[in-house]
Write a protein that holds these residues in place. Structure first.
Motif, mmCIF file in Angstrom:
data_model
loop_
_atom_site.group_PDB
_atom_site.id
_atom_site.type_symbol
_atom_site.label_atom_id
_atom_site.label_comp_id
_atom_site.label_asym_id
_atom_site.label_seq_id
_atom_site.Cartn_x
_atom_site.Cartn_y
_atom_site.Cartn_z
ATOM 1 N N THR A 59 0.494 6.957 0.770
ATOM 2 C CA THR A 59 1.090 5.879 2.194
ATOM 3 C C THR A 59 2.588 5.269 2.197
ATOM 4 O O THR A 59 2.573 5.590 3.764
ATOM 5 N N GLN A 100 0.540 -1.576 -0.332
ATOM 6 C CA GLN A 100 -0.173 0.010 0.222
ATOM 7 C C GLN A 100 0.766 1.798 -0.369
ATOM 8 O O GLN A 100 1.108 1.402 0.908
ATOM 9 N N TYR A 158 -6.113 9.912 -4.508
ATOM 10 C CA TYR A 158 -5.417 8.981 -4.031
ATOM 11 C C TYR A 158 -4.621 9.970 -3.074
ATOM 12 O O TYR A 158 -4.325 10.460 -3.071
ATOM 13 N N SER A 191 2.371 0.465 -5.698
ATOM 14 C CA SER A 191 1.571 -0.649 -4.936
ATOM 15 C C SER A 191 1.086 -2.025 -5.964
ATOM 16 O O SER A 191 0.440 -2.248 -5.450
ATOM 17 N N ARG A 249 -3.462 4.933 -1.369
ATOM 18 C CA ARG A 249 -4.269 4.225 -0.805
ATOM 19 C C ARG A 249 -5.935 4.920 -1.386
ATOM 20 O O ARG A 249 -6.269 6.534 -1.490
ATOM 21 N N TYR A 272 1.385 5.031 -6.852
ATOM 22 C CA TYR A 272 0.760 4.467 -7.934
ATOM 23 C C TYR A 272 1.037 3.034 -8.618
ATOM 24 O O TYR A 272 0.190 1.232 -7.979
#
Length: 669
Positions: free
Chosen positions: A224, A37, A221, A320, A40, A317
């Motif tokens: 994180t 992640q 988004y 992830s 998120r 992104y």
């Protein structure tokens, strides 16, 4: 008894070291992305008008106080509760009769909130309203008739920028939902001022129309997985573009990872006359897609306008993707898994990677990870460095992925071969000078792999394998070729600087009897490597001494402090055109457990990390897993890259020392 007790103490020491090593390696695993992640989804997309225009209010969006005041002044406030299309038509009449900036702003705002009110029930009409809001916001900002009264300090000016961006994003969401955001395609919108044919075009950068598979919205988004979030404020909608592969893609595309995501900024530019009014009865405009890593501002009329951009969210992104999280462990325990072909890339998983298009004229910075790691470990530094315009304007960042379970000199040979192949692919005529000023940055074992690209082997490394000449070794042609590539090599003349960070130049005490035994049981070496070694030993029993380098089978063994390769590597002859820089981590003496790793980064001691032949050396208060992302290390790398540029600009004044003296050491506490 003393001997037995001594052996027992040594065994306990090794086991303690093994536990510390495993703990440190676990930290590495966490650092390089064991969590999938990096971003998120937000429950509600970020929007600057969420409060001011009450976008989420029960009664629906409402105009701002200044717009309500203008409507009241012109006796139009009663129309707020009725059909907004009638209100928009009356506002358009006011603008046509007596054009002023405040009327145009009100027209844009009412069009925007009208689109929000009907989007769920009539997306086609909402698209027209959002388009009108974009066009009128653009008119407010750039119509020359309002130049004398436009005030950049007025909150309404920034409001017009936000209206432009928010309305354009809302329009693009409708277009994307229908999969109609396609470079080269034309979409028509209808406004009170007429109809507009908007053509999507790619401007600036190296991306082609065919490269775009789909788009995501940055505002959906929240990051994180990255420490810093880099944004640029201006006009446009920051997007995450996901790349697709296709048959006629450029040769450099073989170095792009599958489904690479990259930043894009969308800007709608209507075709207006110098007075800012629409041209002709049916109007035309362009939805321009920019690469913000290449283009940071655009010309609109006589103005230079900064593009709104988000450089970090598209990276997060991409990070992830679940499949990226297994690379570090697979490369250590199952090296052969990285040698398989990657679907969509038509190349082995291991090798050279680019996360943005190859750009002629920009200097490559190749980042090489360390043990139990992958290119993911560089993302903090990469994100920080790429945020600086002077760095991204002159450098392009590449990454090298290799199986870390094998001895590092085998990885160095593979990287040497891959770099030569990349040069042939990217610049077969060798006419691109930027490729001859490459910078390597290596963390931990990656620093050893990087340094081996810059030295002349002569027969120094072969002497660690056998006392007999290489020509007398009995083996087949394929194995002979691999041996030659590993132990006989020349420096790569295109590499001009090597930055090593947390590198065990003299090995690591964490490679000991216990860790070697433990990892020896866990690491599954490539069958080709194992079979080749067995064949060599079987056919050359008298030519290979008991302590031959070929006996070292894993990366853990290769990092042992008593490995004979380190003195040879440190004494290796290098080209005078190469400069070395060094960054060392030392854990601050703040906690009780630091006494266990005194004067080291927890894995590599200061004595092992220090070398005399560097042009600069910096000690930072960090452990092995974070030294290459520590702010001081990032600033040092940026300084070195800036120094590299400065020397290239004044190339005639640069002098290289054949045998540089030891530099002063700078230590940060």
């Amino acid at each position: 008894m003393e001997g037995e007790c001594g052996q027992t103490r040594i065994g306990l020491s090794h086991r303690a070291a093994a536990l510390r090593w495993v703990a440190a390696a676990t930290m590495v695993c966490a650092l390089v992305g064991c969590s999938s992640q990096a971003v998120r989804l937000r429950s509600v997309p970020r929007n600057p008008f969420e409060q001011e225009l009450q976008l989420g209010a029960w009664g629906g969006p409402q105009p701002s106080a200044r717009t309500v005041q203008l409507l009241r002044f012109h006796n139009l406030s009663q129309n707020l509760d009725g059909d907004h299309r009638a209100l928009l038509a009356k506002l358009q009449e006011l603008v046509d009769r007596e054009p002023t900036a405040d009327k145009v702003y009100a027209l844009a705002e009412v069009a925007f909130i009208s689109g929000k009110r009907i989007e769920d029930s009539d997306r086609g009409a909402a698209l027209d309203l959002y388009g009108a809001a974009v066009l009128h916001s653009y008119q407010f900002l750039f119509d020359e008739r309002f130049a004398a009264t436009r005030n950049a300090y007025d909150p309404q000016f920034r409001g017009a920028c936000d209206l432009y961006n928010s309305a354009l994003e809302s329009a693009l969401r409708i277009v994307c939902a229908k999969k109609e955001l396609v470079p080269g395609a034309t979409k028509t919108i209808h406004t009170a001022a007429g109809s507009w044919d908007i053509t999507c075009v790619v401007r600036g950068g190296q991306w082609r129309n065919e490269d775009f598979e789909r788009f995501e919205f940055v505002s959906d988004y929240e990051i994180t997985g990255l420490r810093n979030h880099y944004q640029v404020h201006g006009l446009g909608v920051p997007l995450i573009a996901v790349r697709r592969s296709y048959s006629a893609q450029p040769a450099a595309a073989q170095y792009y990872p599958a489904e690479l995501s990259f930043p894009v900024t969308a800007l709608l530019r209507p075709g207006l006359s110098q007075s800012g009014s629409a041209v002709g009865g049916r109007h035309h405009g362009y939805l321009e897609l920019y690469d913000p890593l290449t283009v940071s501002e655009v010309a609109i009329g006589s103005q230079r306008v900064s593009l709104e951009a988000d450089l970090s969210t598209p990276l997060a992104y991409f990070l992830s993707k679940p499949e990226l999280n297994s690379l570090a462990t697979a490369g250590l325990l199952y090296p052969e898994s990285l040698m398989k072909m990657q679907p969509g890339r038509q190349a082995p998983i291991m090798g050279l990677y680019m996360v943005q298009p190859y750009e002629p004229g920009k200097i490559p910075v190749l980042m090489v990870h360390g043990l139990w790691s992958s290119p993911m470990t560089w993302m903090e530094m990469f994100n920080d460095l790429r945020s600086r315009p002077e760095i991204r304007d002159h450098y392009q960042f590449w990454f090298y992925l290799y199986p870390t379970g094998q001895p590092f000199w085998i990885s160095a040979a593979q990287m040497r071969r891959d770099l030569a192949q990349a040069r042939q692919v990217l610049d077969p005529q060798r006419q691109e000078p930027a490729l001859d000023h490459m910078v390597l940055i290596g963390h931990s074992m990656g620093g050893l792999v990087s340094r081996m690209q810059t030295i002349e082997s002569r027969d120094d490394f072969w002497k660690l394998v056998s006392t007999q000449p290489f020509e007398q070794i009995k083996t087949d042609d394929e194995i002979r070729q691999r041996l030659a590539e590993t132990f006989f090599f020349h420096p790569n003349p295109s590499i001009r600087r090597v930055i090593t960070i947390g590198t065990p130049h003299r090995g690591s005490s964490f490679s000991n009897q216990t860790t070697q035994w433990l990892l020896g049981k866990l690491i599954h070496l490539p069958s080709m490597l194992v079979n080749s070694q067995q064949k060599i030993f079987r056919e050359n029993k008298n030519a290979l001494p008991p302590n031959t380098l070929l006996k070292i089978e894993t990366s853990i063994d290769s990092l042992a402090p008593n490995s004979p390769v380190f003195p040879v590597l440190l004494a290796g002859h290098r080209l005078p055109t190469v400069k070395y820089h060094n960054v060392i981590g030392v854990i601050p003496n703040k906690w009780w457990w630091t006494s266990l790793v005194k004067d080291s980064d927890g894995v590599v001691s200061r004595d092992s990390a220090q070398v005399a032949d560097v042009d600069s050396e910096l000690i930072v208060p960090a452990d092995h897993t974070t030294v290459h992302s520590h702010p001081a290390a990032v600033l040092e790398v940026r300084r070195i890259l800036q120094e590299h540029l400065a020397e290239l600009r004044g190339w005639s004044r640069v002098r290289f020392a054949e045998t540089p003296s030891a530099p002063p050491t700078i230590e940060l506490r």
